[in-house]
Design a protein around this motif. Sequence first.
Motif, mmCIF file in Angstrom:
data_model
loop_
_atom_site.group_PDB
_atom_site.id
_atom_site.type_symbol
_atom_site.label_atom_id
_atom_site.label_comp_id
_atom_site.label_asym_id
_atom_site.label_seq_id
_atom_site.Cartn_x
_atom_site.Cartn_y
_atom_site.Cartn_z
ATOM 1 N N GLU A 109 0.882 -1.159 0.255
ATOM 2 C CA GLU A 109 0.387 0.315 0.178
ATOM 3 C C GLU A 109 0.356 1.318 0.010
ATOM 4 O OE1 GLU A 109 -1.979 -0.163 3.416
ATOM 5 O OE2 GLU A 109 -3.748 -2.215 3.085
ATOM 6 N N ASP A 110 2.026 1.207 0.762
ATOM 7 C CA ASP A 110 3.087 2.974 1.224
ATOM 8 C C ASP A 110 3.260 2.841 -0.208
ATOM 9 O OD1 ASP A 110 1.867 2.729 3.019
ATOM 10 O OD2 ASP A 110 3.566 2.365 4.722
ATOM 11 N N TRP A 111 3.897 1.553 -0.753
ATOM 12 C CA TRP A 111 5.194 1.672 -2.731
ATOM 13 C C TRP A 111 3.540 1.942 -3.278
ATOM 14 C CZ3 TRP A 111 9.706 1.628 -2.133
ATOM 15 C CH2 TRP A 111 10.493 2.151 -4.293
ATOM 16 N N ALA A 112 2.486 1.933 -3.494
ATOM 17 C CA ALA A 112 1.492 2.182 -4.601
ATOM 18 C C ALA A 112 1.855 4.111 -3.742
ATOM 19 C CB ALA A 112 0.328 1.720 -4.042
ATOM 20 N N ILE A 148 2.955 7.066 -6.898
ATOM 21 C CA ILE A 148 1.968 8.115 -7.990
ATOM 22 C C ILE A 148 2.297 9.117 -7.554
ATOM 23 C CG2 ILE A 148 -0.058 6.377 -7.985
ATOM 24 C CD1 ILE A 148 -1.172 7.596 -5.337
ATOM 25 N N MET A 149 3.064 9.623 -6.557
ATOM 26 C CA MET A 149 3.582 11.574 -5.844
ATOM 27 C C MET A 149 4.682 11.341 -6.966
ATOM 28 S SD MET A 149 3.812 10.993 -1.422
ATOM 29 C CE MET A 149 5.032 11.861 -1.597
ATOM 30 N N PRO A 150 4.923 12.204 -7.159
ATOM 31 C CA PRO A 150 5.902 12.660 -7.666
ATOM 32 C C PRO A 150 7.734 12.910 -7.068
ATOM 33 C CG PRO A 150 4.940 14.642 -6.623
ATOM 34 C CD PRO A 150 4.173 13.591 -6.467
ATOM 35 N N GLY A 151 8.583 12.181 -7.291
ATOM 36 C CA GLY A 151 9.672 12.179 -6.947
ATOM 37 C C GLY A 151 9.801 10.666 -6.845
ATOM 38 N N PRO A 152 11.527 9.908 -6.633
ATOM 39 C CA PRO A 152 11.920 9.338 -6.804
ATOM 40 C C PRO A 152 10.859 8.181 -5.478
ATOM 41 C CG PRO A 152 13.981 10.459 -5.874
ATOM 42 C CD PRO A 152 12.172 10.972 -6.330
ATOM 43 N N VAL A 177 3.101 3.538 -22.812
ATOM 44 C CA VAL A 177 2.358 4.435 -22.586
ATOM 45 C C VAL A 177 3.078 5.417 -21.234
ATOM 46 C CG1 VAL A 177 0.110 4.946 -21.586
ATOM 47 C CG2 VAL A 177 0.298 3.531 -23.450
ATOM 48 N N ARG A 178 2.454 6.758 -20.864
ATOM 49 C CA ARG A 178 3.232 6.653 -19.861
ATOM 50 C C ARG A 178 2.940 6.421 -18.381
ATOM 51 N NH1 ARG A 178 4.603 12.866 -20.880
ATOM 52 N NH2 ARG A 178 4.951 13.162 -22.558
ATOM 53 N N LEU A 179 3.717 6.204 -17.618
ATOM 54 C CA LEU A 179 3.575 5.723 -16.530
ATOM 55 C C LEU A 179 1.815 6.501 -15.563
ATOM 56 C CD1 LEU A 179 4.405 3.466 -14.359
ATOM 57 C CD2 LEU A 179 5.366 4.987 -13.417
ATOM 58 N N GLY A 180 2.073 7.471 -15.560
ATOM 59 C CA GLY A 180 1.353 8.122 -15.243
ATOM 60 C C GLY A 180 0.019 8.223 -15.969
ATOM 61 N N GLY A 213 -5.636 5.179 -14.999
ATOM 62 C CA GLY A 213 -6.972 4.524 -15.403
ATOM 63 C C GLY A 213 -6.737 3.291 -14.756
ATOM 64 N N LEU A 214 -5.167 2.470 -14.988
ATOM 65 C CA LEU A 214 -5.924 0.859 -14.284
ATOM 66 C C LEU A 214 -5.583 1.549 -12.903
ATOM 67 C CD1 LEU A 214 -3.603 -1.198 -16.435
ATOM 68 C CD2 LEU A 214 -5.548 -1.357 -16.753
ATOM 69 N N GLY A 215 -5.165 1.941 -12.147
ATOM 70 C CA GLY A 215 -4.953 2.236 -10.806
ATOM 71 C C GLY A 215 -6.341 2.619 -10.395
#
Length: 197
Positions: free
Chosen positions: A61-64, A68-72, A174-177, A182-184
């Motif tokens: 959950e934390d990794w997900a 989706i947050m900006p940055g590494p 397709v861009r990861l974002g 979409g799928l998220g």
Amino acid sequence: MPAESACALPQRPARPAPASLRELFTAFTLLALQGFGGVMAIVQRELVERKGWLTHEEFIEDWAVAQIMPGPNVVNLALMIGGRYFGLAGALTALAGMLALPLLVILLLAVAHQRFADNVQVAGALRGMAAVSAGLIGAAGLKLSVALKKNPLPLPACIAIAGAAFVLVALFKVRLGLVLLGLGGLGVALAWRRLAP
């Protein structure tokens, strides 16, 4: 039956946690120094399996959220874990642990790479490290797949969403974002629907 025993709740065992800001800093410094490309596998092993600061489910959950947050991703995860245990001071300490010594190592490696970049052995070693990193990420994904047993979505739906994400990112570029949105969003909607009373 006494009133005290009727109201008593079962005691949960004490959860492992960093004992101090120093331990938090040291843990994330060591994580960062090990993370040559395949950092997710190392973070999962250290924080879930060795230290027990997170369960498999919490890590996923934390990794997900970190993705989706900006940055590494791993820096975002460090901020979240540090903040969870010590508030703002913990978040900043974990961030410092992730960046201080690794920054020094990167600067030294950049100087060395500039000097030896034309060396055939150096180029081969870097290609070999990329293959190892891919293997580490794959191994971490397989280890974390056991947490899907507790997922509200059925296993075939999880596999379908993961497969679609792979196809969209790896094959169709397709861009990861957009894929995460979409799928998220689809995964969240399906899970919410199954969990709704």
